[in-house]
Each structure stands twice: as structure tokens, then as C-alpha cells.
Design a protein around this motif. Sequence first.
Motif, PDB file in Angstrom:
ATOM      1  N   ALA B 240       0.669  -0.936   0.039  1.00 23.02           N
ATOM      2  CA  ALA B 240      -0.208   0.003   0.354  1.00 23.02           C
ATOM      3  C   ALA B 240       0.879   1.206   0.415  1.00 23.02           C
ATOM      4  O   ALA B 240       0.556   2.516  -0.563  1.00 23.02           O
ATOM      5  CB  ALA B 240      -0.852  -0.131   0.935  1.00 23.02           C
ATOM      6  N   ASN B 247       2.431   3.174  -8.593  1.00 22.78           N
ATOM      7  CA  ASN B 247       1.278   3.468  -9.816  1.00 22.78           C
ATOM      8  C   ASN B 247       0.511   1.756  -9.905  1.00 22.78           C
ATOM      9  O   ASN B 247       0.847   0.865  -9.242  1.00 22.78           O
ATOM     10  CB  ASN B 247       1.492   4.040 -10.592  1.00 22.78           C
ATOM     11  N   GLY B 248      -0.816   2.188 -10.604  1.00 25.80           N
ATOM     12  CA  GLY B 248      -1.528   1.455 -11.437  1.00 25.80           C
ATOM     13  C   GLY B 248      -0.998  -0.169 -12.366  1.00 25.80           C
ATOM     14  O   GLY B 248      -0.922  -0.823 -11.503  1.00 25.80           O
ATOM     15  N   MET B 320     -13.229   2.364   0.786  1.00 20.81           N
ATOM     16  CA  MET B 320     -12.576   3.104   0.350  1.00 20.81           C
ATOM     17  C   MET B 320     -11.185   2.583   1.629  1.00 20.81           C
ATOM     18  O   MET B 320     -10.147   3.290   1.701  1.00 20.81           O
ATOM     19  CB  MET B 320     -13.085   4.815  -0.106  1.00 20.81           C
ATOM     20  N   GLU B 321     -12.051   2.556   2.791  1.00 20.85           N
ATOM     21  CA  GLU B 321     -11.062   2.222   4.194  1.00 20.85           C
ATOM     22  C   GLU B 321     -10.061   2.162   3.861  1.00 20.85           C
ATOM     23  O   GLU B 321     -10.100   0.132   3.671  1.00 20.85           O
ATOM     24  CB  GLU B 321     -12.273   2.514   5.908  1.00 20.85           C
ATOM     25  N   GLY B 322      -8.672   1.927   4.136  1.00 20.92           N
ATOM     26  CA  GLY B 322      -7.562   1.264   4.385  1.00 20.92           C
ATOM     27  C   GLY B 322      -6.704   1.188   2.337  1.00 20.92           C
ATOM     28  O   GLY B 322      -6.320   0.040   2.547  1.00 20.92           O
ATOM     29  N   LYS B 323      -7.564   1.525   1.546  1.00 25.94           N
ATOM     30  CA  LYS B 323      -6.972   1.538   0.219  1.00 25.94           C
ATOM     31  C   LYS B 323      -6.955   2.654   0.213  1.00 25.94           C
ATOM     32  O   LYS B 323      -6.604   3.807   0.721  1.00 25.94           O
ATOM     33  CB  LYS B 323      -8.795   1.079  -0.309  1.00 25.94           C
ATOM     34  N   GLU B 324      -5.685   3.396  -1.611  1.00 26.08           N
ATOM     35  CA  GLU B 324      -5.266   3.698  -2.013  1.00 26.08           C
ATOM     36  C   GLU B 324      -5.896   4.282  -3.430  1.00 26.08           C
ATOM     37  O   GLU B 324      -6.606   3.345  -3.591  1.00 26.08           O
ATOM     38  CB  GLU B 324      -3.374   3.411  -2.565  1.00 26.08           C
ATOM     39  N   VAL B 325      -5.819   5.564  -3.409  1.00 26.28           N
ATOM     40  CA  VAL B 325      -6.451   6.511  -4.097  1.00 26.28           C
ATOM     41  C   VAL B 325      -5.936   5.905  -6.049  1.00 26.28           C
ATOM     42  O   VAL B 325      -7.130   5.783  -6.789  1.00 26.28           O
ATOM     43  CB  VAL B 325      -6.294   7.661  -4.331  1.00 26.28           C
ATOM     44  N   ARG B 326      -4.856   6.115  -5.679  1.00 25.17           N
ATOM     45  CA  ARG B 326      -4.522   6.233  -7.455  1.00 25.17           C
ATOM     46  C   ARG B 326      -4.398   3.988  -7.545  1.00 25.17           C
ATOM     47  O   ARG B 326      -4.392   3.937  -8.899  1.00 25.17           O
ATOM     48  CB  ARG B 326      -2.727   5.621  -7.491  1.00 25.17           C
ATOM     49  N   ILE B 327      -4.852   3.138  -6.452  1.00 27.31           N
ATOM     50  CA  ILE B 327      -5.029   1.878  -7.315  1.00 27.31           C
ATOM     51  C   ILE B 327      -6.552   0.735  -7.163  1.00 27.31           C
ATOM     52  O   ILE B 327      -7.160   0.923  -8.134  1.00 27.31           O
ATOM     53  CB  ILE B 327      -4.342   0.524  -6.342  1.00 27.31           C
ATOM     54  N   GLY B 328      -7.269   2.319  -6.089  1.00 25.29           N
ATOM     55  CA  GLY B 328      -8.856   2.001  -6.789  1.00 25.29           C
ATOM     56  C   GLY B 328      -9.536   0.734  -5.825  1.00 25.29           C
ATOM     57  O   GLY B 328      -9.089  -0.137  -5.533  1.00 25.29           O
ATOM     58  N   ILE B 329     -10.610   0.466  -5.423  1.00 27.05           N
ATOM     59  CA  ILE B 329     -11.487  -0.365  -4.765  1.00 27.05           C
ATOM     60  C   ILE B 329     -11.566  -1.462  -5.524  1.00 27.05           C
ATOM     61  O   ILE B 329     -10.564  -2.663  -5.181  1.00 27.05           O
ATOM     62  CB  ILE B 329     -13.047   0.724  -4.742  1.00 27.05           C
TER      63      ILE B 329
END
Lengths: 194, 557
Positions: B240, B247-248, B320-329
Amino acid sequence: MKEVRNLFIPIIRMSLIILLLCGLLYPLVSTGIANVLMPEKAEGSLINNKKGEIIGSKLIGQNFTSPIFFHGRISSIGDNAASSGSTNYAPSNPNMIKRVKQSILDLKKQNPSIQVNKIPIDLITNSGSGLDPDISLQAALIQVNRISNETGIDKIVLEKLVKKHIEGRQLGIFGEEHVNVLKINLDLFKLMNK
Amino acid sequence: MIYTILTIIIALFIIVIVAKPFGHYLAIVFDYETVSFKKTIYPVERIIYRLSGIKQNTQTWKQYALAFILTNGFMMILIYLIFRLQDILPFNPNNLKALEPTLAYHTAVSFITNTNQQHYSGENNLSYFSQMAGVIFAMFAAPASALSISFAFMRGLSGKAFGNFFVDFVRAITRVLLPIAFIMGFVFVFLGAPETLGPSVIAHTIEGAKQEIARGPIGAFLSIKELGNNGGGFFGANSAHPFENPNGISNFIQIILMFLLPTSLPFTYGKIIGKKKQGKTLFIAMLMMFLIILGITLVSEYQGNPDINSLLSQNTHGSMEGKEVRIGIGQSAFYSVVTSATETGAVNNMHDTLTPIGGMMVLCNLLLNTVFGGVGAGFINIMMYAIIAVFLSGLMVGRTPEFLGKKIEGKEMKLIAVTLLMQPFLILVFSAIALWFPMGYHSISNEGYHGISQIIYEYTSAAANNGSGFEGLKDQTPFWNITTSIVMYLGRYFSLITMLAVAGSLSTKKLVPESSGTFQTDTAIFGMILLGTIFIVGALTFFPTLVLGPVAEYLTL
């Protein structure tokens, strides 16, 4: 027992050789080559100011608190990049619901024009690393009003700035669209000091 | 959502294309009859053999197993010493102290068993020397060991000699792990992962604050972490952390690397035993299980947390808790399912924060430990279930069950029954102990039903040698260090040795000529029976625990 003793020499010697090969030679050679070929990335994608001081890393989120800047996601470690991680709240954890409610109140206070159903989920949840450098496009746009009020910069200029900073999915597929908070704030900082 | 589905399709497409040729490549790599790589890698290997005093003689399964256990044991001691002495060893620019004994022990066991369960945070506790000579070294040694064992197992089943552990081990490193890791390391640096031995830097932010940024030789670390199904993070936040998954596309490549070896081994097996169709049957059966688990996880994660949705005027937001924006749900959920299916244990989002059903699916992957599974060990586990499926089918029609033309009899079934019982024994008994004593349950960070899940997940992850965790659990205590070490140790070595014994026993038996009554093990029917066996055995064993943990949490949200 003799069987076991016969195994000792290859075990000890092979383990040490593999340790040298994989544990030292491999990472050290990789580090050497990477620093020659891609020094900027190998050093951690650091950003320097004109004086040559490090002001951050492109990849690491920072804890922006001033209302004149775009704010990033919630970080339970305050974006302290000497460590990483989050609170690990389970979906059923009452403390998380409390925190989310508080975030919604704070957002409404800072951005009075915002509607509850327009609040982006990434602004009210803790990132996994505690160092998430990005926010969603929606999360950047809802902050435009506040920043415009605080800095006097025209909303249209700010919206353009946000659009300029949208980083798309890689190869059009992988990952999610996002805005890098540090990068956009650096440009915003330049605008303010013009 | 559509991009996630696209990502999944591309990933599976790549795997379906690559797994078979790569599996056949592995068969060549470990073949003793023809000398391959005569002019390239072989001379290097000869130097290693000579310097180590490796005689390249054929071993019996017992000698092979003994060499495996003792080598891993010696390496564990080496790694333990490195962690204990890191304050006086080189490459310690941030002046970190030595690990305390139970933590050093836990960490050494964790890495040499391919588990990579971490009760420390890399950036705060390990020097660069420990990260390299301790962790990276073990990240090569552990998968190389399991890969070797799986080849000995396959050779035994096909009636060939078992081979030599040291030769297999060296080949696994020189011909498979090291070349791929070396190249992919640079790919990760290119994508943004740092690769430096410099200390942490202090940044002066434009708001006038100071930010310390930890760094390290992460590119080289990352490639072997995923390729070897190791999964231990350089940083506490694992993949994470933006440096460990910039990145993706780095996320996507990590998924492919985790998949590569476990999905190839069924094809290797098909080639070695001379029945390619059988390898394919196993692959398809595993893939079906994978897709079911992935589908359920995605639906659950996209629905998100009802308690949060209700605060946002009932808009459905994913979790979205505990996740990263650049990778997404979606791509986080995909990663979670792959890391649990392949027993890697790397995480790009916090599994503790997954929705109850999403978390349960990840946990199911660990409990079944057969949805591809980790390098070598997972494959052997699949074979165990395959033999059970043959045995059950034989009982149903009243024939002595045969597998690959060998009679499956009392001795093999006893070994397999003990192996099968070991895993639930470890998970359930230790979870019960932890829930019973304050030393255990005081570590729970999310009270209620989720607390039970945290404890079960910790021991399941240890037993399956996965290493991910519901990391809210405060597990950096002697109690957790010692109990999970025991579980990891037995979870690893017990089943590998007993299954090698099964192969040893089968290899001495006479071939039974195939007749029209022989139960075919390369058909769709066998695939279904195999899935049924895994499902029934798994469901019967763990259903009650799942009800107490994730199901109860889901129902009460």
C-alpha cells in the motif's frame, strides 16, 4: 549419523554462498545499476526547491492543513513518512463511524457550499499506507470554492489547475484517475507568489 | 468498475498464455536427464557446486527431506543472528537497534517458511543489511526450497529418482528466481520504487513543516517478494506504501508475478508425469475456484460499508477505508484475492478494513490453501486433495483407488489424513488458546465479532504460510511471536515432509495396468469431484468459525 554429517558441509557452504549471491550481491548490484540509469527514481522521486532543499517526494503524501492548499486524505500517522500504516479499523468499528461523522462535519464547515451526497469517499476514509499522495478528481474539485475564497484566485483558474493535474489510468486501464496533492499545491504555491 | 474487469481479463489472459510454456520451461530446468544451459548458467552452477562441496548424487526421499529441513534450519539461524546483530553490522544508516529475541526468532521463522508474517515495521526496525542479507536472502531461499520439494514430489509420483536437494535448490535460484527478479527489479525502479542505500531524508514542506521520508533498496526487494510468493513488506504498509507500489501498472505487474509460478506448476506436473491433460484439469479447477472467490469479493467491496453509505445520503460508495486512491477499490480487491490465493501475503490495502464478506473470501483462500497456493507448497496441497478425491471416488464405486497407476492404500491415506487434520488443528487450537487467555485476546483492536476474525486470520495466515494479517491485531508481543512461530513451522514442514513420504511410498509400488474400469483423473468429472472434495472438506472444517467471525459481523452491520 554419518549421513547427517555428510550433509553439513554442503549445507553450511551453500547457505553462505547463496546469502552472498542473493542477499548482498543481487541488491547491491541492482542498486548500483539503478542509480546510474535512473538516479532520480532510485533516490525516491524527491522534489527540490530552487535552493536545492528537499521539499518532499512526488510519491509520498504530505499533511496539508492550511485552508489555502488542497488537502489530502486522512492519515492516522499524520503523513509521517518515517513510518507507514493506518488504524486498521474494521467496518464494524464504532470509532471509524465516529471519525467519518467528524470528517463530514469538518468538510461541511470548511466548504459550506458542499452537499452531503457529493462528498467523495476518499476524503472521509483513512488510506492504507497513511501516505497516500493522491485524491480523486471530485475530492479536488470540492475544495476549489474554499481555496478561491481564501486566496482570491479565480475559481476558473483553480478548476483549470485541477484539470491540468488529473493523472489518468496507466495505459488507459490500470489504476484509477487521481490528482497528486503535493504537485498541485506546488503549482498553486507558484500562482500565489506571482 | 469496467476498468477493473478489464484488468482482470488482461491478467488472466496473460496467465493462461504464459503458464503453460513457463510450466514446461520449469520442467526443462529441473530435468536431470539432459544438460541444459550448457554454456550460460551451467558453468556458474558448477562453481557453486564445487565451492559448496555438493556431490550431485541422487538422494532417497528421506535424504532429500533431511537436506531440506537442515538447510532451512541453518539458514534460519543465520537470519536470526543477522537480526540480533544488526546494530553492529554494516548498512545501518538510520542506527536501528537489534531486534529482541522473540521478535528476531519469529521473523526468521516467518521468512524461511515463506510466510513473511511481520510483527515489526521494516522502516522502523530493520537495517538495510537485515533487509538484504536477512530478508531478501530468505525470500530467495524459501521459495527455492519449496520449488525443489515440489519437483522431488513430482519425480516420485512419476516413478523417477527423487533427485538431489542441493542441485534443485541452486537451479531454482540460478535459472528461475534470480534472473526474473533481477530484471523485474529495474522495472519497479522505472515505475518509481526507490533503490538506494542512503538514509532517510528530511523534507521541508511548503507549509513550513518537516517530513522525514524513509527509503531503501526497494526495487530489488519488491520483485523477489512477489515472484517468490513471499509477500513481506519493506515498509510496514507493504504494497500500500507508494514507494512499494507507485501506481496502477506496478500493481498489475505485482499481480502477474504472484501468479506466475503457482499457475505454471500444474502444467509442469502434467509434462513430468507425461499426462498433460491432467495438469490442465487441475489448472482449470483452481481457476474456477479463484473466479468464484474473486467475484464475491468484488461485489462486496463495491457495495462498501452500509454504515458509511447511510451517512452520505444512501449513495453507494465502495469500501475505500484502508485503500489507496491511485489503485482504487476494484484493483485493490483483485490484488487481495490474488495475494491470498497464491499465499503471497503482500497487501496493497489493509485486509482488516475489508468488508466482512470481502475479508471472509480472502480468509477462505487461506483456509483452503489450494486455490493455486504458494510456490511448490500450494501445488503439493492441491495434489493432496487430488488423492483424497481419488480415494473418495474409489470408495464410492467399491474399487481400490488408483492414482497415476499406483494403488492408494492405507499407508498413504494415513499420512494424508494426518496432514489434512494438521491445518485445522493448528488454526483452531491456537485460536481457542488466544481467545481464552488475556495475552491473546487483549491484542484485539476491533472488538466484537471482528476480533474473532482477527485472531483466526492471524493463525490461518501463519498455517498457510501466507503472511498477510488483519493488522490491527497488536501482535508484537512474545505470546504472538512464539505461538505463530510454532504454527508457521508446523504449517510448513509437516505437510511438505508427509507428502514427500506419500510420494516415496507410491514410488516403490508396482504400476497397475490401466483398464476400462480405471478411474480417469484428467477429465472434467474428476475436476468437479476435486472441487467438491475441497469445498466439502474445507466447508465442514471451518464453517462454524466463519459464522462466528465474518458472517456475524456482516449480519450485524
